[in-house]
Design a protein around this motif. Structure first.
Motif, PDB file in Angstrom:
ATOM      1  N   ALA A 257     -20.617   0.706  12.082  1.00 12.75           N
ATOM      2  CA  ALA A 257     -20.124   1.918  12.377  1.00 12.75           C
ATOM      3  C   ALA A 257     -20.217   2.854  11.081  1.00 12.75           C
ATOM      4  O   ALA A 257     -19.137   3.127  10.326  1.00 12.75           O
ATOM      5  N   PRO A 258     -21.392   3.238  10.868  1.00 15.13           N
ATOM      6  CA  PRO A 258     -21.687   4.049   9.592  1.00 15.13           C
ATOM      7  C   PRO A 258     -21.153   5.275   9.474  1.00 15.13           C
ATOM      8  O   PRO A 258     -20.876   5.793   8.335  1.00 15.13           O
ATOM      9  N   ASN A 259     -20.853   5.770  10.366  1.00 13.40           N
ATOM     10  CA  ASN A 259     -20.207   7.212  10.551  1.00 13.40           C
ATOM     11  C   ASN A 259     -18.417   7.264  10.651  1.00 13.40           C
ATOM     12  O   ASN A 259     -18.049   8.222  10.880  1.00 13.40           O
ATOM     13  N   LEU A 260     -17.914   5.984  10.830  1.00 10.10           N
ATOM     14  CA  LEU A 260     -16.324   5.929  11.154  1.00 10.10           C
ATOM     15  C   LEU A 260     -15.767   6.438   9.969  1.00 10.10           C
ATOM     16  O   LEU A 260     -15.795   6.007   8.960  1.00 10.10           O
ATOM     17  N   GLU A 261     -14.853   7.018  10.362  1.00 11.45           N
ATOM     18  CA  GLU A 261     -13.779   7.816   9.101  1.00 11.45           C
ATOM     19  C   GLU A 261     -12.373   7.425   9.499  1.00 11.45           C
ATOM     20  O   GLU A 261     -11.481   7.312   8.619  1.00 11.45           O
ATOM     21  N   TYR A 262     -11.984   6.822  10.897  1.00 12.90           N
ATOM     22  CA  TYR A 262     -10.696   6.503  11.034  1.00 12.90           C
ATOM     23  C   TYR A 262     -10.837   5.070  11.867  1.00 12.90           C
ATOM     24  O   TYR A 262     -11.381   5.121  12.918  1.00 12.90           O
ATOM     25  N   PHE A 263      -9.976   4.137  11.497  1.00 10.19           N
ATOM     26  CA  PHE A 263      -9.992   2.975  12.534  1.00 10.19           C
ATOM     27  C   PHE A 263      -8.433   2.296  12.487  1.00 10.19           C
ATOM     28  O   PHE A 263      -7.984   2.477  11.366  1.00 10.19           O
ATOM     29  N   LYS A 264      -7.981   2.095  13.771  1.00  9.48           N
ATOM     30  CA  LYS A 264      -6.669   1.459  13.782  1.00  9.48           C
ATOM     31  C   LYS A 264      -6.910   0.348  14.830  1.00  9.48           C
ATOM     32  O   LYS A 264      -7.251   0.342  15.849  1.00  9.48           O
ATOM     33  N   PHE A 265      -6.321  -0.714  14.313  1.00 12.86           N
ATOM     34  CA  PHE A 265      -6.224  -1.876  15.168  1.00 12.86           C
ATOM     35  C   PHE A 265      -4.785  -2.405  15.288  1.00 12.86           C
ATOM     36  O   PHE A 265      -4.048  -2.508  14.360  1.00 12.86           O
ATOM     37  N   CYS A 266      -4.137  -2.712  16.599  1.00 13.66           N
ATOM     38  CA  CYS A 266      -2.839  -3.064  16.642  1.00 13.66           C
ATOM     39  C   CYS A 266      -3.275  -4.425  17.578  1.00 13.66           C
ATOM     40  O   CYS A 266      -3.466  -4.032  18.853  1.00 13.66           O
ATOM     41  N   GLY A 267      -2.789  -5.672  17.388  1.00 11.30           N
ATOM     42  CA  GLY A 267      -3.127  -6.643  18.038  1.00 11.30           C
ATOM     43  C   GLY A 267      -3.005  -8.086  17.322  1.00 11.30           C
ATOM     44  O   GLY A 267      -2.370  -7.990  16.347  1.00 11.30           O
ATOM     45  N   ASN A 268      -3.805  -9.137  17.745  1.00 15.12           N
ATOM     46  CA  ASN A 268      -3.596 -10.470  17.356  1.00 15.12           C
ATOM     47  C   ASN A 268      -4.455 -10.528  16.185  1.00 15.12           C
ATOM     48  O   ASN A 268      -5.747  -9.779  16.038  1.00 15.12           O
ATOM     49  N   VAL A 269      -4.389 -11.367  15.255  1.00 18.93           N
ATOM     50  CA  VAL A 269      -5.242 -11.662  14.145  1.00 18.93           C
ATOM     51  C   VAL A 269      -6.651 -12.391  14.567  1.00 18.93           C
ATOM     52  O   VAL A 269      -6.501 -13.110  15.694  1.00 18.93           O
ATOM     53  N   GLY A 270      -7.682 -11.887  14.337  1.00 15.77           N
ATOM     54  CA  GLY A 270      -9.167 -12.572  14.358  1.00 15.77           C
ATOM     55  C   GLY A 270      -9.888 -12.397  13.424  1.00 15.77           C
ATOM     56  O   GLY A 270      -9.629 -12.052  12.344  1.00 15.77           O
ATOM     57  N   ILE A 271     -11.350 -12.745  13.684  1.00 11.48           N
ATOM     58  CA  ILE A 271     -12.273 -12.822  12.496  1.00 11.48           C
ATOM     59  C   ILE A 271     -12.875 -11.396  12.895  1.00 11.48           C
ATOM     60  O   ILE A 271     -13.393 -11.125  13.981  1.00 11.48           O
ATOM     61  N   SER A 272     -13.375 -10.849  11.981  1.00 12.39           N
ATOM     62  CA  SER A 272     -13.974  -9.416  11.907  1.00 12.39           C
ATOM     63  C   SER A 272     -15.204  -9.267  11.126  1.00 12.39           C
ATOM     64  O   SER A 272     -15.222 -10.041   9.925  1.00 12.39           O
ATOM     65  N   HIS A 273     -16.243  -8.761  11.590  1.00 12.62           N
ATOM     66  CA  HIS A 273     -17.559  -8.338  10.630  1.00 12.62           C
ATOM     67  C   HIS A 273     -17.859  -6.788  11.082  1.00 12.62           C
ATOM     68  O   HIS A 273     -18.565  -6.631  12.089  1.00 12.62           O
ATOM     69  N   ILE A 274     -16.846  -5.968  10.604  1.00 10.47           N
ATOM     70  CA  ILE A 274     -17.195  -4.518  10.627  1.00 10.47           C
ATOM     71  C   ILE A 274     -17.679  -3.791   9.468  1.00 10.47           C
ATOM     72  O   ILE A 274     -17.239  -3.783   8.323  1.00 10.47           O
TER      73      ILE A 274
END
Length: 481
Positions: A257-274
């Protein structure tokens, strides 16, 4: 003024000051009301009824509460009322329309009429259709495998309305069946919210790909059946992404997401590659508060933090502080380099289990200018917590090293919801004593609704003692409210 004089003035003709206003002012007042409140005014008099029928009520919200569904007369009244209202307002011009029916009674016809009314409006840009049941709201005690019946299927007319295709900018669908292919007609759609629906990854990718040229904001709220969140080019133009309490079969998030300005995550713990872009991403809000038991998720927390290293504003929850950065064998994990965070917000109660993660995070915020501490006594204290080896939580504030930001850049500290606990006082002492360039410390005392005023006053008195703590920064101003 004597009591008898006031009584005479009140009883003389029972003057209604509001109704004596000219029509132009009454129309202005009426148009500012929400739909439900404006509708009630038609019971006041024939004059108010006439104005209600002819008024241009903006941002219409039609709501059918759960209590009315249980009563046959209530359902009939609602159907008749809405049908008549739509007939009276068929030429209404507005930009926002919201229909909430929860739970849906046997009134499919009136729902269809409302949807047709909304999409036939030549000016509507913001449309919300909400058919979910309140009891579907997710919490940690809900059966993870329980699915819900989607209540309403959007009619074909929804996709074929020309005005809607050309002008609709924001669409929120809760518990609505839809055909993702038909989203190709919505050329102006920039903001899409999907909630309380089964949503497999292929359907999501189809929607994102079809709306790729226009869509900038996506919110997924309490959706289920998502295998994971592995996406490709579909997310390249998104500037805002919110994922709230969705159920993933595999807690894995991978997208660019090269243009992402705002990110919100609410939930379980996991593995991310963002992958986000330095200079683009402004804010990240990470909430894993549903977790109640301690696990060795330190590596996952480091991976998430690594992904959002470029964010200038960062919000983390209490669980994040307790899980980060502990490993399975109790040894501290290494997080190399620093964060670009200038404003850090932590949701915490400053429990001893949060202290190591809290201070470790501060040490990685090399350019931090502002710290906001939201004190929340409802934060989860994880069972089975194990502090990293060599960390003495009983002597934490006396033994901890001072982060670099405390010496160079941290100028503002806000503490909201102060209760006067030992750890909260220790934290305040710490910032006052060692904040070399601190200019402002704001402490807001917890004052909940219907709380005993004596308890609130006691908290305030405890906070006032902080004014006598020796200050390192000569420019420091302490404000207590």
């Amino acid at each position: 003024m004597t009591m008898s004089t006031r009584s005479k003035m009140t009883n003389s003709k029972n003057n209604d000051m509001i109704s004596s206003l000219p029509d132009c002012l009454l129309f202005f007042i009426l148009s500012s009301f929400p739909f439900k409140e404006a509708a009630r005014t038609c019971l006041l008099s024939k004059r108010w009824l006439a104005m209600w029928r002819s008024s241009n009520v903006k941002n219409t919200q039609l709501q059918f509460p759960a209590a009315a569904a249980a009563a046959g007369e209530g359902s009939t009244f609602f159907v008749n009322f809405i049908t008549n209202w739509i007939i009276e307002h068929k030429n209404l011009i507005e930009e926002k329309f919201s229909l909430t029916v929860s739970p849906p009674p046997n009134c499919g016809d009136v729902i269809g009429i409302c949807v047709d009314f909304a999409i036939s409006n030549t000016a509507v840009k913001d449309l919300e259709l909400d058919f979910h049941k309140p009891q579907w709201n997710y919490d940690e005690n809900e059966n993870e495998n329980e699915n819900h019946d989607v209540m309403v299927e959007l009619p074909k007319s929804f996709y074929n309305q020309i005005n809607l295709q050309l002008k609709l900018e924001s669409l929120k669908l809760y518990s609505c069946r839809f055909d993702p292919v038909d989203f190709a007609n919505f050329h102006a759609l920039t903001d899409l919210t999907l909630g309380w629906i089964p949503l497999n990854i292929q359907t999501l990718k189809t929607v994102l790909w079809i709306c790729k040229s226009s869509l900038r904001s996506l919110t997924l709220k309490r959706c289920w059946d998502l295998q994971h969140l592995r996406l490709g080019e579909e997310t390249e133009r998104l500037t805002r992404l919110v994922i709230e309490k969705c159920r993933f079969k595999i807690d894995y998030w991978c997208f660019e997401a090269p243009n992402l300005e705002y990110f919100k995550f609410c939930g379980n713990v996991g593995i991310s590659h963002i992958r986000v872009q330095l200079g683009k991403i402004e804010e990240a809000d990470l909430d894993f508060g549903a977790l109640s038991e301690f696990f060795a998720y330190g590596f996952a927390m480091c991976r998430v933090l690594e992904d959002f290293r470029p964010a200038r504003v960062l919000t983390v929850c209490s669980v994040f502080l307790q899980l980060f950065p502990a490993s399975r064998d109790g040894k501290p994990l290494h997080f190399h380099g620093g964060l670009a965070v200038r404003h850090l917000t932590v949701k915490t109660q400053l429990h001893r289990q949060e202290l190591y993660g809290f201070m470790f995070l501060l040490t990685k915020c090399y350019v931090l200018e502002k710290l906001t501490i939201h004190l929340d006594k409802s934060c989860n204290v994880l069972s089975g917590y194990r502090a990293p080896d060599g960390v003495n939580l009983d002597m934490f504030w006396e033994k901890t090293k001072h982060p670099g930001c405390m010496k160079r850049l941290l100028k503002v500290v806000e503490i909201k919801g102060f209760m006067g606990t030992r750890e909260q006082l220790n934290a305040c002492h710490y910032f006052i004593k060692f904040g070399r360039v601190l200019k402002k410390l704001t402490i807001t005392v917890l004052n909940e609704e219907n709380e005993n005023p004596a308890i609130v006053e006691l908290r305030r008195n405890v906070a006032l003692h902080l004014l006598d703590v020796p200050r390192t920064s000569k420019d420091l101003v302490i404000k207590i409210s």
